[in-house]
Design an enzyme around this catalytic site. Structure first.
Site, PDB file in Angstrom:
ATOM      1  N   HIS A  94       8.671   6.771   5.172  1.00  0.00           N
ATOM      2  CA  HIS A  94       7.217   6.879   5.302  1.00  0.00           C
ATOM      3  C   HIS A  94       6.864   8.355   5.455  1.00  0.00           C
ATOM      4  O   HIS A  94       6.814   8.898   6.550  1.00  0.00           O
ATOM      5  CB  HIS A  94       6.735   6.078   6.521  1.00  0.00           C
ATOM      6  CG  HIS A  94       5.242   5.967   6.625  1.00  0.00           C
ATOM      7  ND1 HIS A  94       4.579   4.753   6.681  1.00  0.00           N
ATOM      8  CD2 HIS A  94       4.269   6.911   6.688  1.00  0.00           C
ATOM      9  CE1 HIS A  94       3.279   4.966   6.775  1.00  0.00           C
ATOM     10  NE2 HIS A  94       3.066   6.280   6.793  1.00  0.00           N
ATOM     11  N   HIS A 114       4.207  11.348   3.556  1.00  0.00           N
ATOM     12  CA  HIS A 114       3.126  11.628   2.617  1.00  0.00           C
ATOM     13  C   HIS A 114       3.307  13.010   1.991  1.00  0.00           C
ATOM     14  O   HIS A 114       3.451  14.006   2.708  1.00  0.00           O
ATOM     15  CB  HIS A 114       1.777  11.564   3.324  1.00  0.00           C
ATOM     16  CG  HIS A 114       1.401  10.204   3.798  1.00  0.00           C
ATOM     17  ND1 HIS A 114       0.569   9.363   3.080  1.00  0.00           N
ATOM     18  CD2 HIS A 114       1.727   9.526   4.932  1.00  0.00           C
ATOM     19  CE1 HIS A 114       0.400   8.224   3.743  1.00  0.00           C
ATOM     20  NE2 HIS A 114       1.100   8.301   4.870  1.00  0.00           N
ATOM     21  N   ASP A 145       1.103  14.951   0.453  1.00  0.00           N
ATOM     22  CA  ASP A 145       0.036  15.903   0.756  1.00  0.00           C
ATOM     23  C   ASP A 145      -0.036  16.263   2.235  1.00  0.00           C
ATOM     24  O   ASP A 145      -0.824  17.129   2.620  1.00  0.00           O
ATOM     25  CB  ASP A 145      -1.317  15.385   0.260  1.00  0.00           C
ATOM     26  CG  ASP A 145      -1.573  13.931   0.597  1.00  0.00           C
ATOM     27  OD1 ASP A 145      -0.638  13.233   1.030  1.00  0.00           O
ATOM     28  OD2 ASP A 145      -2.717  13.471   0.420  1.00  0.00           O
ATOM     29  N   GLY A 193      -5.132   5.500   4.377  1.00  0.00           N
ATOM     30  CA  GLY A 193      -6.504   5.893   4.688  1.00  0.00           C
ATOM     31  C   GLY A 193      -7.015   5.308   5.982  1.00  0.00           C
ATOM     32  O   GLY A 193      -6.275   4.669   6.740  1.00  0.00           O
ATOM     33  N   HIS A 211      -0.176   0.425   5.456  1.00  0.00           N
ATOM     34  CA  HIS A 211      -0.508   0.978   6.769  1.00  0.00           C
ATOM     35  C   HIS A 211      -1.286  -0.081   7.539  1.00  0.00           C
ATOM     36  O   HIS A 211      -2.339  -0.539   7.083  1.00  0.00           O
ATOM     37  CB  HIS A 211      -1.402   2.210   6.630  1.00  0.00           C
ATOM     38  CG  HIS A 211      -0.698   3.442   6.157  1.00  0.00           C
ATOM     39  ND1 HIS A 211      -0.159   3.557   4.900  1.00  0.00           N
ATOM     40  CD2 HIS A 211      -0.476   4.625   6.784  1.00  0.00           C
ATOM     41  CE1 HIS A 211       0.375   4.773   4.772  1.00  0.00           C
ATOM     42  NE2 HIS A 211       0.194   5.440   5.903  1.00  0.00           N
ATOM     43  N   GLU A 266      -2.236   0.595  13.223  1.00  0.00           N
ATOM     44  CA  GLU A 266      -2.210   1.964  13.730  1.00  0.00           C
ATOM     45  C   GLU A 266      -3.542   2.251  14.420  1.00  0.00           C
ATOM     46  O   GLU A 266      -3.591   2.490  15.621  1.00  0.00           O
ATOM     47  CB  GLU A 266      -1.960   2.957  12.591  1.00  0.00           C
ATOM     48  CG  GLU A 266      -1.906   4.406  13.035  1.00  0.00           C
ATOM     49  CD  GLU A 266      -1.783   5.371  11.864  1.00  0.00           C
ATOM     50  OE1 GLU A 266      -1.454   6.541  12.109  1.00  0.00           O
ATOM     51  OE2 GLU A 266      -2.029   4.965  10.700  1.00  0.00           O
ATOM     52  N   ASP A 286       6.128  10.660   8.685  1.00  0.00           N
ATOM     53  CA  ASP A 286       4.725  10.486   8.304  1.00  0.00           C
ATOM     54  C   ASP A 286       4.252  11.721   7.539  1.00  0.00           C
ATOM     55  O   ASP A 286       3.999  11.651   6.348  1.00  0.00           O
ATOM     56  CB  ASP A 286       3.831  10.209   9.517  1.00  0.00           C
ATOM     57  CG  ASP A 286       2.499   9.582   9.131  1.00  0.00           C
ATOM     58  OD1 ASP A 286       2.352   9.158   7.966  1.00  0.00           O
ATOM     59  OD2 ASP A 286       1.604   9.494   9.987  1.00  0.00           O
TER      60      ASP A 286
END
Length: 362
Positions: free
Chosen positions: A30, A32, A34, A188, A215, A218, A296
């Site tokens: 997991h 990302h 960006d 998102g 996701h 959370e 993450d």
């Protein structure tokens, strides 16, 4: 976040150094794209592209983006992506970010990684979606040849953007199946943006026998996790911090071996949990859940997999043997064909057996 000086559970904190955890073979399922750039690269790309940033040096930009800080909410945490995405709108920039992420992972002995991102967020300068996907896949391929880390890709829909855009991302997943893309995710802002609104995207992906991770749990409660699993067909759950609020659902997740993509430091920074010692990951582990540990966002969270593993040991009452099992869980949970996964498990299990509490003890 440092290890501190207190004693938690059965072992003194930091009796094994982070260097030991850097040597362990590991996964990052997991992460990302960006949110995982090098800070130096972010500044270089901004200068090359004549983009004005909140600061012109690393210290200033780190402070402006609140890197590694507790932001208090997922929405606040996600604001850092507004900065990184400004420079990730060309093929060369996207390729560089992906290649460097793979190199950084390999440097800490990550053997298998799944990098996720939303191609729709990289089209501001006219790149086609296919160009964006192929830039990432090309970087992953080249990095594997040079650095040895096996990297696959997960494409994301975005909860707070339209379901139509998520369906478009799902179509890309189908088009690039067996070419390096191994799954579909929904990321998102979670609150007030239910996953089920994007059901057409999930239907298309599942119809084509492709993996789903979402996701959930959370920034919203266990109902979000139940929806991800039961209504959207998630094979893994991203984060799942609030699963402990529904014991029945928690045992369902344990019984059905649904992996949890835990990201401890990130969860503290977004306010999903109060602090590391009260993070539910150890509870889940003790109950038999298939928990994995992940970064993450290497840049935004200011972390590595090795740091996260060390924090499990130093602040969350995981023994070295527990951590070895968590690492094996990562390989078991990979979106890989069974025969590839089995080869990893045989090799990694043998490597991990060589590490003991006597290695590097202080």
């Amino acid at each position: 976040m440092g290890a501190g000086s207190a004693t938690v559970g059965r072992q003194p904190m930091a009796s094994l150094p982070q260097e030991l955890f850097e040597k362990l073979p590991k996964t990052d399922l997991h992460v990302h794209l960006d949110g995982s750039m090098r800070l130096s690269t972010l500044l270089e790309l901004a200068q090359e592209q004549n983009i004005a940033f909140p600061a012109k040096d690393e210290a200033g930009l780190r402070a402006a983006m609140k890197l590694g800080e507790n932001t208090g909410s997922l929405v606040e945490y996600l604001k850092a992506f507004d900065v990184t995405l400004m420079v990730l709108q060309t093929r060369d920039a996207i390729y560089r970010a992906m290649f460097e992420l793979c190199a950084d992972a390999a440097a800490e002995n990550v053997r298998y990684m799944e990098v996720r991102y939303a191609p729709m967020l990289h089209t501001r300068q006219g790149l086609r979606l296919t160009q964006i996907v192929e830039a990432v896949l090309s970087a992953a391929h080249d990095a594997e040849l040079e650095h040895g880390v096996v990297t696959r890709v997960i494409l994301c829909g975005i909860r707070n953007i339209s379901p139509e855009s998520s369906l478009q991302m799902a179509e890309l997943v189908v088009a690039y199946k067996n070419r390096g893309v191994v799954g579909f995710d929904l990321a998102g802002a979670e609150h007030d943006h239910p996953a089920v609104a994007h059901s057409e995207a999930f239907k298309l992906v599942r119809k084509n026998n492709i993996n789903v991770t979402i996701h959930a749990g959370e920034a919203y409660g266990p109902a979000s996790i139940a929806q991800a699993i039961h209504d959207c067909g998630a094979h893994r759950v991203g984060h799942g911090c609030r699963l402990r609020e529904d014991g029945d659902l928690l045992h369902y997740v344990v019984d059905h071996r649904i992996p949890l993509e835990c990201c401890p430091s990130s969860n503290v920074q977004t306010g999903a949990v109060e602090d590391l010692p009260t993070h539910p990951m150890k509870l889940y582990y003790n109950l038999g859940a298939r928990v994995t540990v992940n970064t993450d966002n290497r840049l935004v969270t200011d972390t590595t997999v090795s740091k996260e593993l060390h924090l499990l040991y130093a602040q969350m009452d995981f023994s070295l043997d527990d951590i070895k099992q968590v690492i094996m869980n990562g390989f078991k949970s990979a979106f890989l064909p069974f025969h590839e996964k089995r080869r990893f498990l045989e090799t990694i299990g043998d490597e991990l057996s060589r590490f003991t509490d006597d290695d590097g003890a202080t």
